[in-house]
Write a protein that holds these residues in place. Structure first.
Motif, PDB file in Angstrom:
ATOM      1  N   ALA A 231       0.834  -1.288   0.168  1.00 24.08           N
ATOM      2  CA  ALA A 231       0.086  -0.118  -0.226  1.00 24.08           C
ATOM      3  C   ALA A 231       0.820   1.243   0.010  1.00 24.08           C
ATOM      4  O   ALA A 231       2.122   1.192   0.566  1.00 24.08           O
ATOM      5  N   PRO A 232       0.446   2.424  -0.459  1.00 27.33           N
ATOM      6  CA  PRO A 232       1.218   3.492  -0.488  1.00 27.33           C
ATOM      7  C   PRO A 232       1.172   4.252   0.862  1.00 27.33           C
ATOM      8  O   PRO A 232       0.118   4.143   1.522  1.00 27.33           O
ATOM      9  N   PHE A 233       2.289   4.582   1.380  1.00 32.25           N
ATOM     10  CA  PHE A 233       2.455   5.358   2.662  1.00 32.25           C
ATOM     11  C   PHE A 233       1.666   6.474   2.810  1.00 32.25           C
ATOM     12  O   PHE A 233       1.254   6.938   4.071  1.00 32.25           O
ATOM     13  N   GLU A 234       1.474   7.323   1.558  1.00 38.50           N
ATOM     14  CA  GLU A 234       0.492   8.516   1.725  1.00 38.50           C
ATOM     15  C   GLU A 234      -0.931   7.998   1.946  1.00 38.50           C
ATOM     16  O   GLU A 234      -1.809   8.954   2.236  1.00 38.50           O
ATOM     17  N   GLY A 235      -1.403   6.875   1.855  1.00 40.45           N
ATOM     18  CA  GLY A 235      -2.857   6.281   2.108  1.00 40.45           C
ATOM     19  C   GLY A 235      -3.219   6.191   0.775  1.00 40.45           C
ATOM     20  O   GLY A 235      -4.329   5.241   0.728  1.00 40.45           O
ATOM     21  N   TYR A 236      -3.197   6.983  -0.341  1.00 38.93           N
ATOM     22  CA  TYR A 236      -3.737   6.589  -1.611  1.00 38.93           C
ATOM     23  C   TYR A 236      -2.644   7.055  -2.946  1.00 38.93           C
ATOM     24  O   TYR A 236      -2.112   7.878  -2.753  1.00 38.93           O
ATOM     25  N   ALA A 237      -2.621   6.072  -3.898  1.00 39.28           N
ATOM     26  CA  ALA A 237      -1.920   6.383  -5.254  1.00 39.28           C
ATOM     27  C   ALA A 237      -2.798   5.450  -5.985  1.00 39.28           C
ATOM     28  O   ALA A 237      -3.127   4.570  -5.896  1.00 39.28           O
ATOM     29  N   PRO A 238      -2.817   5.946  -7.375  1.00 37.39           N
ATOM     30  CA  PRO A 238      -3.514   5.289  -8.415  1.00 37.39           C
ATOM     31  C   PRO A 238      -2.667   4.005  -8.707  1.00 37.39           C
ATOM     32  O   PRO A 238      -1.380   3.959  -8.632  1.00 37.39           O
TER      33      PRO A 238
ATOM     34  N   TYR B 191       1.786   1.692  -9.281  1.00 34.40           N
ATOM     35  CA  TYR B 191       2.074   0.665  -8.129  1.00 34.40           C
ATOM     36  C   TYR B 191       3.578   0.417  -7.822  1.00 34.40           C
ATOM     37  O   TYR B 191       3.816   0.304  -6.719  1.00 34.40           O
ATOM     38  N   LYS B 192       4.434   0.348  -8.942  1.00 40.48           N
ATOM     39  CA  LYS B 192       5.896  -0.220  -8.661  1.00 40.48           C
ATOM     40  C   LYS B 192       6.286   1.056  -8.102  1.00 40.48           C
ATOM     41  O   LYS B 192       7.341   0.595  -6.858  1.00 40.48           O
ATOM     42  N   GLU B 193       5.973   2.232  -8.222  1.00 39.32           N
ATOM     43  CA  GLU B 193       6.848   3.269  -7.527  1.00 39.32           C
ATOM     44  C   GLU B 193       6.393   3.736  -6.148  1.00 39.32           C
ATOM     45  O   GLU B 193       6.953   4.040  -5.071  1.00 39.32           O
TER      46      GLU B 193
END
Length: 231
Positions: free
Chosen positions: A201-208, A212-214
């Protein structure tokens, strides 16, 4: 008043009829529940196989005696930890952890409200949970029975339970993780409590998803544990 009296008399009449029925069954003149001191006769009447009888005897724990072992089981969506005796499998206690437990006052007194509030996040009150994988504290790699740690999968939290009184003393919310599921295992002398993530999961809480890889990462967190903080 008359209606109340009539209901009372009706109840007494029903009890009397039930008692007469039970006496009739025990008197031997009617078929019904088998009343016997012979265990084999009881087993035959109930249709129990020898394996059924052996299984029952293995789990029977006489009144006034202790189980050989105690199991700490995760309560899942109840948000609590269940204490179960083995071999009796009796539920000995429900430990209030992430969810208010009205029957024992957990989450209603000032002290327990403060513990529950430790698990709130970003100004949001969290009074529910999905409890998984309890783990005992250790000394030199052996269970020492002092503390129990448990993770809360849905909101990525860890709780510390003091086994001197079987009460939750601390809840910590992981600020980086959205969910966990890897248990709360400890190092051999409980210097660290290990919280494992479940999903990337993204540390920021959300990412498109096209990032995914980044942006999506798995996470294992080591919490430093100080026994001295719980005198």
């Amino acid at each position: 008043m008359k209606r109340h009296t009539l209901r009372g008399l009706t109840g007494l009449a029903l009890v009397a009829l039930l008692l007469i029925g039970l006496i009739g069954c025990q008197g031997g003149g009617q078929t019904g529940a088998v009343v016997s001191e012979d265990p084999m006769e009881i087993a035959r009447a109930r249709g129990l196989s020898p394996a059924d009888v052996v299984a029952a005897v293995k789990t029977y724990q006489p009144t006034g005696t202790y189980d050989e072992y105690i199991m700490f089981a995760s309560g899942g969506h109840s948000g609590q930890v269940l204490v179960i005796g083995i071999p009796s499998m009796r539920l000995l206690k429900v430990i209030g952890v992430f969810t208010p437990e009205p029957w024992q006052g957990w989450g209603f007194s000032k002290e327990t409200k403060e513990v529950l509030a430790q698990g709130n996040y970003d100004g949001k009150e969290l009074t529910w949970g999905d409890v998984h994988h309890p783990a005992l504290s250790e000394t030199n790699g052996d269970y020492d029975g002092q503390f129990l740690f448990v993770n809360e999968k849905a909101n990525s939290r860890v709780a510390v339970i003091d086994l001197r009184d079987f009460e939750t003393k601390q809840i910590v919310k992981n600020p980086l993780s959205l969910s966990d599921h890897g248990g709360t295992f400890v190092t051999p002398n409980t210097e660290w409590v290990i919280e494992g993530g479940q999903y990337a999961a993204p540390f920021e809480g959300y990412a498109p998803l096209d990032q995914y890889k980044e942006k999506y990462r798995g996470l294992v967190t080591f919490w430093k544990f100080d026994r001295g903080a719980f005198p």
